[in-house]
Design an enzyme around this catalytic site. Structure first.
Site, PDB file in Angstrom:
ATOM      1  CE1 TYR A  25       0.748  15.981 -56.151  1.00  0.00           C
ATOM      2  CE2 TYR A  25       3.054  15.365 -55.935  1.00  0.00           C
ATOM      3  CZ  TYR A  25       2.031  15.949 -56.652  1.00  0.00           C
ATOM      4  OH  TYR A  25       2.290  16.507 -57.869  1.00  0.00           O
ATOM      5  CE1 TYR A  47       3.258  14.013 -59.795  1.00  0.00           C
ATOM      6  CE2 TYR A  47       5.512  14.173 -60.581  1.00  0.00           C
ATOM      7  CZ  TYR A  47       4.451  14.683 -59.851  1.00  0.00           C
ATOM      8  OH  TYR A  47       4.600  15.884 -59.183  1.00  0.00           O
ATOM      9  CG  HIS A  68      12.644  16.285 -57.490  1.00  0.00           C
ATOM     10  ND1 HIS A  68      11.557  16.896 -56.900  1.00  0.00           N
ATOM     11  CD2 HIS A  68      13.715  17.053 -57.162  1.00  0.00           C
ATOM     12  CE1 HIS A  68      11.949  17.980 -56.255  1.00  0.00           C
ATOM     13  NE2 HIS A  68      13.254  18.095 -56.406  1.00  0.00           N
ATOM     14  N   PRO A  87      -4.184  20.841 -61.358  1.00  0.00           N
ATOM     15  CG  PRO A  87      -3.715  22.516 -59.802  1.00  0.00           C
ATOM     16  CD  PRO A  87      -4.819  21.974 -60.651  1.00  0.00           C
ATOM     17  CE  LYS A 114       1.543  13.991 -65.516  1.00  0.00           C
ATOM     18  NZ  LYS A 114       2.941  13.720 -65.748  1.00  0.00           N
TER      19      LYS A 114
END
Length: 392
Positions: free
Chosen positions: A201, A385, A72, A293, A297
């Site tokens: 998200y 991220y 991604h 979550p 991580k």
């Protein structure tokens, strides 16, 4: 039994550590309390940082990952019925993330371990670590219906939050930090192609939602729900309707629906245990820390611990240098706290606060708009991220 490094726990942290040590010529034994079937089917994370992918390649455990993993280039943020793409390579100098389920990582590592790797004992329940301050700590465990011992030079506690390793530290020698969040995640696995190319998200007044995937044909989705939620109160149609409402945007986009094959509710919490070493017992992964979550991580933080620990053992083995082992806790905890901060920030920014008011809602939107309007803010999210660098 006698070995150099006794590893308690046959999850991804313990298995990866064993693989890295084996390739460096360091003998070890892995003790896993559960059956092989249980370990290989345990559903956990699926998003891998660039550093985690690199570690699996270094361990020679990335053949299927490279063939089947979904690379991604970023994530999508949704709020106010808008969509915003965060381009990781453009913001991080080329770093990406990869979707590849933890269950598959475990299968790959178990297969390598059993094919000429160091001993891996399933249904071997460790129940004590004796003399961790000595030069020869001993792990006591039950296997094949009898109590046995494993004498080691070092012990790696990779046995998760509910394992025994953390409890070996003497009372008064440690400190823990914890936070419980006032909401949970209702997660589903569905036999349907993902409705997106990258993770979504979504933050709205109805609460948070996340669209992820496990493969081109299996979707993984989550809803923010109150603590104490029972999955029985959420039939499939209700879940899909709520997901569709939270992902809704003013554009041509439809949530694909399919058969739900699994449901679960996950509490949200942060936990950090300091230090991560006592004598010759060293903690890695969930045995030392838990993160919510939202930032994806947990697995990645465990892998970063293991990479530092493996590097320290290899330095000791090759040169006798103990510097990295002596600094193991300090080095890992620096990264642990940065990852905990990032996970906490993401969680608070994206979830509807049960006791929040209109001011809190507007502040969350302001934070999201700053990320989507400022390259510097977007880069900070992308760097965290996709994975912070290992300690020097």
């Amino acid at each position: 039994m006698r070995t150099t490094v006794g590893i308690i726990g046959g999850g991804p942290a313990g298995l990866l550590l064993a693989r890295l040590l084996h390739r460096a010529g360091i003998d070890c034994v892995v003790l896993e309390a559960r059956t092989r079937e249980y370990v290989e089917q345990r559903q956990r994370a699926g998003m891998l940082e660039q550093g985690t992918v690199d570690a699996l390649r270094e361990a020679g455990a990335a053949d299927r990952l490279d063939a089947e993993g979904l690379v991604h280039q970023g994530i999508e943020l949704r709020f106010d019925r808008e969509r915003h793409h965060i381009d990781f390579p453009a913001l991080t100098g080329g770093r990406t993330v990869t979707i590849y389920a933890q269950t598959e990582i475990v299968k790959d590592l178990v297969a390598l371990q059993l094919d000429g790797g160091p001993p891996l004992l399933f249904e071997a329940e460790a129940f004590a670590v004796d003399r961790p301050e000595s030069a020869t700590p001993v792990v006591r465990f039950r296997h094949d219906g009898r109590e046995q011992t494993l004498t080691c030079d070092w012990v790696a506690g990779c046995d998760g939050f509910h394992g025994i390793s953390r409890g070996v530290f003497p009372e008064g020698s440690t400190r823990s930090y914890a936070r419980e969040y006032p909401y949970s995640w209702l997660g589903i696995m569905a036999e349907v192609a993902p409705s997106c190319d990258e993770l979504i998200y979504a933050r709205g007044e109805r609460g948070f939602a996340l669209h992820s995937m496990r493969s081109p044909t299996v979707s993984r989705l989550y809803l923010q729900v109150p603590n104490g939620t029972d999955t029985e109160d959420w039939p499939d149609d209700r879940i899909w309707d709520e997901l569709a409402a939270r992902f809704a945007i003013d554009a041509d986009w439809t949530l694909c629906r399919g058969p739900v094959t699994a449901k679960s509710v996950t509490r949200m919490r942060s936990y950090v245990h300091e230090p991560m070493r006592h004598g010759r017992l060293l903690l890695a992964g969930d045995a030392a820390h838990i993160v919510p979550p939202t930032g994806a991580k947990g697995l990645n933080l465990a892998v970063s611990d293991v990479r530092v620990l493996a590097r320290a053992f290899i330095a000791l083995h090759r040169t006798g240098d103990t510097q990295l082992l002596d600094r193991y806790s300090e080095l890992c905890l620096r990264r642990v706290w940065q990852v905990t901060r990032f996970s906490d920030d993401m969680t608070k920014m994206l979830h509807a606060q049960p006791d929040g008011d209109a001011f809190d809602h507007r502040m969350q939107l302001a934070r999201l708009r700053r990320i989507t309007a400022s390259r510097y803010a977007a880069a900070e999210l992308a760097v965290n991220y996709s994975g912070l660098p290992l300690p020097p």
